[in-house]
Write a protein that holds these residues in place. Structure first.
Motif, PDB file in Angstrom:
ATOM      1  N   GLY A   1      23.696  24.071   6.880  1.00 26.55           N
ATOM      2  CA  GLY A   1      23.387  25.497   6.811  1.00 26.55           C
ATOM      3  C   GLY A   1      23.063  25.998   5.421  1.00 26.55           C
ATOM      4  N   ASP A   2      23.284  25.159   4.414  1.00 24.73           N
ATOM      5  CA  ASP A   2      22.945  25.523   3.038  1.00 24.73           C
ATOM      6  C   ASP A   2      21.474  25.238   2.765  1.00 24.73           C
ATOM      7  OD1 ASP A   2      25.605  26.156   2.693  1.00 24.73           O
ATOM      8  OD2 ASP A   2      26.092  24.371   1.516  1.00 24.73           O
ATOM      9  N   VAL A   3      21.006  25.648   1.597  1.00 25.32           N
ATOM     10  CA  VAL A   3      19.647  25.358   1.153  1.00 25.32           C
ATOM     11  C   VAL A   3      19.737  24.662  -0.198  1.00 25.32           C
ATOM     12  CG1 VAL A   3      17.488  26.391   0.341  1.00 25.32           C
ATOM     13  CG2 VAL A   3      18.549  27.235   2.423  1.00 25.32           C
ATOM     14  N   LYS A   4      18.942  23.590  -0.346  1.00 22.96           N
ATOM     15  CA  LYS A   4      18.921  22.805  -1.583  1.00 22.96           C
ATOM     16  C   LYS A   4      17.610  23.068  -2.328  1.00 22.96           C
ATOM     17  CE  LYS A   4      18.980  17.981  -3.121  1.00 22.96           C
ATOM     18  NZ  LYS A   4      19.196  16.603  -2.652  1.00 22.96           N
ATOM     19  N   ILE A   5      17.742  23.396  -3.606  1.00 27.69           N
ATOM     20  CA  ILE A   5      16.585  23.619  -4.460  1.00 27.69           C
ATOM     21  C   ILE A   5      16.616  22.582  -5.576  1.00 27.69           C
ATOM     22  CG2 ILE A   5      15.447  25.246  -6.032  1.00 27.69           C
ATOM     23  CD1 ILE A   5      17.135  27.470  -4.533  1.00 27.69           C
ATOM     24  N   ILE A   6      15.481  21.928  -5.806  1.00 33.56           N
ATOM     25  CA  ILE A   6      15.301  21.083  -6.985  1.00 33.56           C
ATOM     26  C   ILE A   6      14.354  21.847  -7.895  1.00 33.56           C
ATOM     27  CG2 ILE A   6      14.477  18.878  -7.895  1.00 33.56           C
ATOM     28  CD1 ILE A   6      16.933  18.582  -6.100  1.00 33.56           C
ATOM     29  N   ALA A   7      14.803  22.140  -9.115  1.00 33.23           N
ATOM     30  CA  ALA A   7      14.009  22.945 -10.041  1.00 33.23           C
ATOM     31  C   ALA A   7      13.839  22.217 -11.362  1.00 33.23           C
ATOM     32  CB  ALA A   7      14.690  24.293 -10.282  1.00 33.23           C
ATOM     33  N   GLN A   8      12.595  22.124 -11.821  1.00 35.69           N
ATOM     34  CA  GLN A   8      12.307  21.554 -13.134  1.00 35.69           C
ATOM     35  C   GLN A   8      11.793  22.678 -14.027  1.00 35.69           C
ATOM     36  OE1 GLN A   8       9.700  18.183 -12.227  1.00 35.69           O
ATOM     37  NE2 GLN A   8      11.473  16.829 -12.310  1.00 35.69           N
ATOM     38  N   THR A   9      12.633  23.050 -15.007  1.00 37.06           N
ATOM     39  CA  THR A   9      12.305  24.137 -15.913  1.00 37.06           C
ATOM     40  C   THR A   9      13.315  24.156 -17.058  1.00 37.06           C
ATOM     41  OG1 THR A   9      11.749  26.491 -15.995  1.00 37.06           O
ATOM     42  CG2 THR A   9      13.674  25.888 -14.679  1.00 37.06           C
ATOM     43  N   ASP A  10      13.164  25.098 -17.961  1.00 36.39           N
ATOM     44  CA  ASP A  10      14.129  25.246 -19.050  1.00 36.39           C
ATOM     45  C   ASP A  10      15.308  26.120 -18.593  1.00 36.39           C
ATOM     46  OD1 ASP A  10      13.656  28.201 -19.963  1.00 36.39           O
ATOM     47  OD2 ASP A  10      11.649  27.319 -19.766  1.00 36.39           O
ATOM     48  N   ASP A  11      16.372  26.142 -19.380  1.00 34.07           N
ATOM     49  CA  ASP A  11      17.590  26.866 -19.012  1.00 34.07           C
ATOM     50  C   ASP A  11      17.356  28.371 -18.826  1.00 34.07           C
ATOM     51  OD1 ASP A  11      19.263  24.642 -18.908  1.00 34.07           O
ATOM     52  OD2 ASP A  11      19.820  24.810 -21.024  1.00 34.07           O
ATOM     53  N   ASP A  12      16.604  28.993 -19.713  1.00 36.99           N
ATOM     54  CA  ASP A  12      16.374  30.437 -19.614  1.00 36.99           C
ATOM     55  C   ASP A  12      15.666  30.803 -18.316  1.00 36.99           C
ATOM     56  OD1 ASP A  12      17.619  30.945 -22.023  1.00 36.99           O
ATOM     57  OD2 ASP A  12      15.749  30.970 -23.176  1.00 36.99           O
ATOM     58  N   THR A  13      14.630  30.051 -17.980  1.00 40.01           N
ATOM     59  CA  THR A  13      13.880  30.331 -16.753  1.00 40.01           C
ATOM     60  C   THR A  13      14.731  30.047 -15.527  1.00 40.01           C
ATOM     61  OG1 THR A  13      11.845  29.774 -17.930  1.00 40.01           O
ATOM     62  CG2 THR A  13      11.718  29.876 -15.532  1.00 40.01           C
ATOM     63  N   LEU A  14      15.533  28.993 -15.566  1.00 43.93           N
ATOM     64  CA  LEU A  14      16.440  28.688 -14.453  1.00 43.93           C
ATOM     65  C   LEU A  14      17.415  29.844 -14.236  1.00 43.93           C
ATOM     66  CD1 LEU A  14      17.389  26.567 -12.344  1.00 43.93           C
ATOM     67  CD2 LEU A  14      19.078  25.872 -14.049  1.00 43.93           C
ATOM     68  N   ASN A  15      17.947  30.390 -15.312  1.00 44.01           N
ATOM     69  CA  ASN A  15      18.869  31.523 -15.197  1.00 44.01           C
ATOM     70  C   ASN A  15      18.188  32.726 -14.558  1.00 44.01           C
ATOM     71  OD1 ASN A  15      21.018  30.110 -16.311  1.00 44.01           O
ATOM     72  ND2 ASN A  15      20.558  30.774 -18.383  1.00 44.01           N
ATOM     73  N   LYS A  16      16.924  32.965 -14.905  1.00 43.00           N
ATOM     74  CA  LYS A  16      16.172  34.058 -14.283  1.00 43.00           C
ATOM     75  C   LYS A  16      16.015  33.821 -12.788  1.00 43.00           C
ATOM     76  CE  LYS A  16      13.541  35.144 -18.425  1.00 43.00           C
ATOM     77  NZ  LYS A  16      12.229  35.077 -19.084  1.00 43.00           N
ATOM     78  N   MET A  17      15.735  32.573 -12.415  1.00 36.86           N
ATOM     79  CA  MET A  17      15.587  32.235 -10.997  1.00 36.86           C
ATOM     80  C   MET A  17      16.890  32.495 -10.246  1.00 36.86           C
ATOM     81  SD  MET A  17      14.735  28.560  -9.274  1.00 36.86           S
ATOM     82  CE  MET A  17      13.734  28.510  -7.807  1.00 36.86           C
ATOM     83  N   VAL A  18      18.004  32.037 -10.801  1.00 37.15           N
ATOM     84  CA  VAL A  18      19.302  32.203 -10.146  1.00 37.15           C
ATOM     85  C   VAL A  18      19.626  33.687  -9.968  1.00 37.15           C
ATOM     86  CG1 VAL A  18      21.796  31.821 -10.364  1.00 37.15           C
ATOM     87  CG2 VAL A  18      20.189  29.961 -10.872  1.00 37.15           C
ATOM     88  N   GLU A  19      19.364  34.486 -10.981  1.00 37.00           N
ATOM     89  CA  GLU A  19      19.626  35.924 -10.873  1.00 37.00           C
ATOM     90  C   GLU A  19      18.797  36.562  -9.757  1.00 37.00           C
ATOM     91  OE1 GLU A  19      22.050  37.780 -12.215  1.00 37.00           O
ATOM     92  OE2 GLU A  19      22.719  35.809 -12.901  1.00 37.00           O
ATOM     93  N   ARG A  20      17.538  36.152  -9.641  1.00 37.25           N
ATOM     94  CA  ARG A  20      16.685  36.702  -8.583  1.00 37.25           C
ATOM     95  C   ARG A  20      17.117  36.217  -7.209  1.00 37.25           C
ATOM     96  NH1 ARG A  20      10.537  36.485 -10.670  1.00 37.25           N
ATOM     97  NH2 ARG A  20      10.182  37.300  -8.568  1.00 37.25           N
ATOM     98  N   ILE A  21      17.543  34.958  -7.111  1.00 36.23           N
ATOM     99  CA  ILE A  21      18.034  34.421  -5.837  1.00 36.23           C
ATOM    100  C   ILE A  21      19.263  35.201  -5.372  1.00 36.23           C
ATOM    101  CG2 ILE A  21      19.246  32.438  -4.814  1.00 36.23           C
ATOM    102  CD1 ILE A  21      17.283  30.666  -6.380  1.00 36.23           C
ATOM    103  N   LYS A  22      20.116  35.576  -6.303  1.00 39.93           N
ATOM    104  CA  LYS A  22      21.350  36.284  -5.961  1.00 39.93           C
ATOM    105  C   LYS A  22      21.093  37.717  -5.500  1.00 39.93           C
ATOM    106  CE  LYS A  22      24.581  33.666  -8.800  1.00 39.93           C
ATOM    107  NZ  LYS A  22      25.475  33.717  -9.971  1.00 39.93           N
ATOM    108  N   GLN A  23      19.883  38.220  -5.674  1.00 36.45           N
ATOM    109  CA  GLN A  23      19.506  39.554  -5.207  1.00 36.45           C
ATOM    110  C   GLN A  23      18.518  39.370  -4.053  1.00 36.45           C
ATOM    111  OE1 GLN A  23      17.902  41.439  -8.675  1.00 36.45           O
ATOM    112  NE2 GLN A  23      19.830  41.320  -9.770  1.00 36.45           N
ATOM    113  N   PRO A  24      19.036  39.123  -2.839  1.00 35.57           N
ATOM    114  CA  PRO A  24      18.181  38.774  -1.705  1.00 35.57           C
ATOM    115  C   PRO A  24      17.077  39.787  -1.436  1.00 35.57           C
ATOM    116  CG  PRO A  24      20.489  38.491  -1.140  1.00 35.57           C
ATOM    117  CD  PRO A  24      20.441  39.189  -2.473  1.00 35.57           C
ATOM    118  N   GLN A  25      16.022  39.272  -0.852  1.00 33.54           N
ATOM    119  CA  GLN A  25      14.832  40.050  -0.548  1.00 33.54           C
ATOM    120  C   GLN A  25      15.096  41.126   0.501  1.00 33.54           C
ATOM    121  OE1 GLN A  25      11.698  37.685   1.167  1.00 33.54           O
ATOM    122  NE2 GLN A  25      10.130  39.022   0.339  1.00 33.54           N
TER     123      GLN A  25
END
Length: 91
Positions: A40-64
């Protein structure tokens, strides 16, 4: 650039979450994949730098929308030889 695995739990399957993640990744120029897991979980593989990854995580935590409910995001560094050239949803 590093490779990171994110495991997102909550109400993340059957609500358009993978597509949402794909749009975020493409907007931030992150390479990798997103897929549903059998538990039931979702797995993401992300290739990027730490700053951009943090931006992604913050946006993921604010659902659409109200049907997506994020309970937790686990983050693990990965050692992969593979280099992704885009971001895709794996079915």
């Amino acid at each position: 650039m590093k490779t990171t695995e994110l495991i997102v739990s909550g109400r993340v399957q059957g609500v358009g979450f993978r597509n949402y993640v794909s749009l975020i990744a493409k907007d931030l120029n992150i390479k990798g994949t997103v897929r549903n897991l059998s538990d039931g979980d979702v797995k993401i593989i992300a290739q990027t730098d730490d700053d951009t990854l943090n931006k992604m995580v913050e946006r993921i935590k604010q659902p659409q929308h109200q049907f997506m409910k994020i309970k937790d995001v686990e983050i693990h560094d990965l050692q992969l030889d593979k280099v992704y050239d885009d971001f895709s949803v794996v079915y």
